[in-house]
Design an enzyme around this catalytic site. Structure first.
Site, PDB file in Angstrom:
ATOM      1  N   ASP A   1       0.842  -1.199   0.000  1.00 39.84           N
ATOM      2  CA  ASP A   1       0.000   0.000   0.000  1.00 39.84           C
ATOM      3  C   ASP A   1       0.879   1.251   0.000  1.00 39.84           C
ATOM      4  O   ASP A   1       2.048   1.199   0.412  1.00 39.84           O
ATOM      5  CB  ASP A   1      -0.893   0.019   1.235  1.00 39.84           C
ATOM      6  CG  ASP A   1      -1.869  -1.146   1.249  1.00 39.84           C
ATOM      7  OD1 ASP A   1      -2.315  -1.556   0.161  1.00 39.84           O
ATOM      8  OD2 ASP A   1      -2.170  -1.645   2.350  1.00 39.84           O
TER       9      ASP A   1
ATOM     10  N   TYR B   1       7.830  -8.432   8.176  1.00 38.07           N
ATOM     11  CA  TYR B   1       7.393  -7.038   8.279  1.00 38.07           C
ATOM     12  C   TYR B   1       7.728  -6.493   9.661  1.00 38.07           C
ATOM     13  O   TYR B   1       7.724  -7.238  10.645  1.00 38.07           O
ATOM     14  CB  TYR B   1       5.870  -6.926   8.113  1.00 38.07           C
ATOM     15  CG  TYR B   1       5.318  -7.319   6.774  1.00 38.07           C
ATOM     16  CD1 TYR B   1       5.068  -6.368   5.798  1.00 38.07           C
ATOM     17  CD2 TYR B   1       5.017  -8.645   6.490  1.00 38.07           C
ATOM     18  CE1 TYR B   1       4.528  -6.720   4.563  1.00 38.07           C
ATOM     19  CE2 TYR B   1       4.488  -9.019   5.267  1.00 38.07           C
ATOM     20  CZ  TYR B   1       4.242  -8.055   4.306  1.00 38.07           C
ATOM     21  OH  TYR B   1       3.718  -8.414   3.094  1.00 38.07           O
TER      22      TYR B   1
ATOM     23  N   ASP C   1      -5.756   1.229   8.568  1.00 40.36           N
ATOM     24  CA  ASP C   1      -4.463   1.904   8.683  1.00 40.36           C
ATOM     25  C   ASP C   1      -4.662   3.412   8.782  1.00 40.36           C
ATOM     26  O   ASP C   1      -5.785   3.915   8.721  1.00 40.36           O
ATOM     27  CB  ASP C   1      -3.523   1.520   7.532  1.00 40.36           C
ATOM     28  CG  ASP C   1      -4.029   1.966   6.162  1.00 40.36           C
ATOM     29  OD1 ASP C   1      -4.812   2.927   6.077  1.00 40.36           O
ATOM     30  OD2 ASP C   1      -3.626   1.332   5.170  1.00 40.36           O
TER      31      ASP C   1
ATOM     32  N   ARG D   1      -2.501  -5.519   8.355  1.00 45.01           N
ATOM     33  CA  ARG D   1      -3.581  -4.650   8.817  1.00 45.01           C
ATOM     34  C   ARG D   1      -4.637  -5.444   9.594  1.00 45.01           C
ATOM     35  O   ARG D   1      -5.207  -4.960  10.573  1.00 45.01           O
ATOM     36  CB  ARG D   1      -4.238  -3.946   7.624  1.00 45.01           C
ATOM     37  CG  ARG D   1      -3.407  -2.810   7.038  1.00 45.01           C
ATOM     38  CD  ARG D   1      -4.132  -2.146   5.886  1.00 45.01           C
ATOM     39  NE  ARG D   1      -4.212  -3.009   4.719  1.00 45.01           N
ATOM     40  CZ  ARG D   1      -5.185  -2.952   3.801  1.00 45.01           C
ATOM     41  NH1 ARG D   1      -6.181  -2.087   3.945  1.00 45.01           N
ATOM     42  NH2 ARG D   1      -5.171  -3.748   2.764  1.00 45.01           N
TER      43      ARG D   1
END
Length: 310
Positions: free
Chosen positions: A53, A81, A95, A187
């Protein structure tokens, strides 16, 4: 195709994988365009594996030339991550780029509860994807429906999360590192941890630090100045890096010629018979990936399944 209609041949072979560090604020497609633009005159295919994203940064693997046939193989590799979760609030996109709503009366949870909530995310779990995602619903992207204000309810999917480590917790922020398999939404982890703690949660910062053997420490920043006609060929990693888990078989030129024609390899072509079934990476004499093949021990053959043009 008439010779006049064929794209010009590039001065060097353009096939391989770029390990890029996508900055925040641009889409994955923007990063691909930074690679495609200098190569435009050669009409080389370019594509990316594993969308990030705009809010997220980090490793984005871009395939060039025939290596685009291996994009799914890169996407299937495990990923790492780092993320900062903002507790005490929710977001329609899960987010900080979405509409943020503070949770009234949110109470800072004790660290023991935070650790327990993170531990609940580890293993093979059923995870509900975000409504704002690229998954298709009735032929349309879920995020397109969500942006139109339509209710989007995606069915949970089985995902594999190998590790969720607490790096730092200081209310309302929670920093974590995650090792996971393909299809995992960080997320969704933020949402589910926040729901488990009763205070809500959303991703504030997200950075992908690894896809398989591609690590952010070795990545090239995805900016126009770093991605030029001169630099891209030097930055390309071999296509075989898309399948690091596969055994490799190096061929002679004669054997490679048979594979290019889609012919199986066996004793008659001078190849020792395979010992067990499975997928094998066939390399040419130059050690470049030529094809992916299935080994057939019963027939004593390697059968090419995906041949890369070259």
């Amino acid at each position: 195709m008439p010779a006049r209609d064929r794209p010009p041949t590039p001065p060097v072979p353009l096939i391989g994988l770029l390990n890029l560090d996508k900055p925040t604020g641009i889409t994955s497609r923007d990063a691909v365009d930074l690679v495609a633009r200098p190569l435009k005159r050669w009409k080389v295919k370019v594509g990316h594996a594993g969308t990030l994203d705009p809010l997220a940064s980090g490793v984005l693997v871009v395939a060039v030339g025939p290596a685009t046939r291996l994009i799914e193989r890169v996407q299937d590799q495990s990923k790492t991550y780092t993320a900062t979760i903002l507790l005490g609030a929710t977001s329609d996109t899960l987010d900080a780029d979405g509409v943020i709503s503070p949770v009234a009366g949110a109470v800072p949870p004790h660290e023991d509860r935070v650790r327990a909530a993170l531990a609940s995310q580890v293993g093979e779990i059923e995870q509900r994807p975000p409504a704002f995602s690229a998954l298709r619903v009735g032929g349309k992207r879920a995020y397109e429906l969500a942006r139109d204000g339509r209710e989007v309810e995606l069915a949970p999917r089985r995902v594999r999360i190998d590790r969720v480590e607490l790096l730092r917790y200081e209310w309302p922020r929670l920093e974590i590192e995650v090792d996971c398999g393909s299809g995992t939404y960080i997320r969704s982890i933020a949402r589910d941890v926040g729901e488990g703690l009763g205070c809500g949660g959303l991703i504030e910062v997200l950075r992908r630090t690894r896809i398989g053997p591609f690590r952010v420490e070795e990545a090239t920043l995805a900016v126009a100045e770093a991605l030029t006609l001169e630099s891209i060929p030097r930055l390309l990693r071999p296509a075989v890096d898309a399948v690091p888990e596969l055994p490799r078989l190096v061929l002679t030129e004669r054997q490679a010629a048979l594979v290019r024609l889609g012919q199986p390899l066996g004793a008659r072509s001078g190849v020792s018979p395979p010992g067990e079934p499975g997928e094998v990476a066939l390399l040419g004499p130059d050690r470049a990936l030529l094809a992916l093949a299935e080994s057939d021990p019963d027939a004593g053959l390697y059968r090419p399944r995906r041949v890369l043009p070259g």
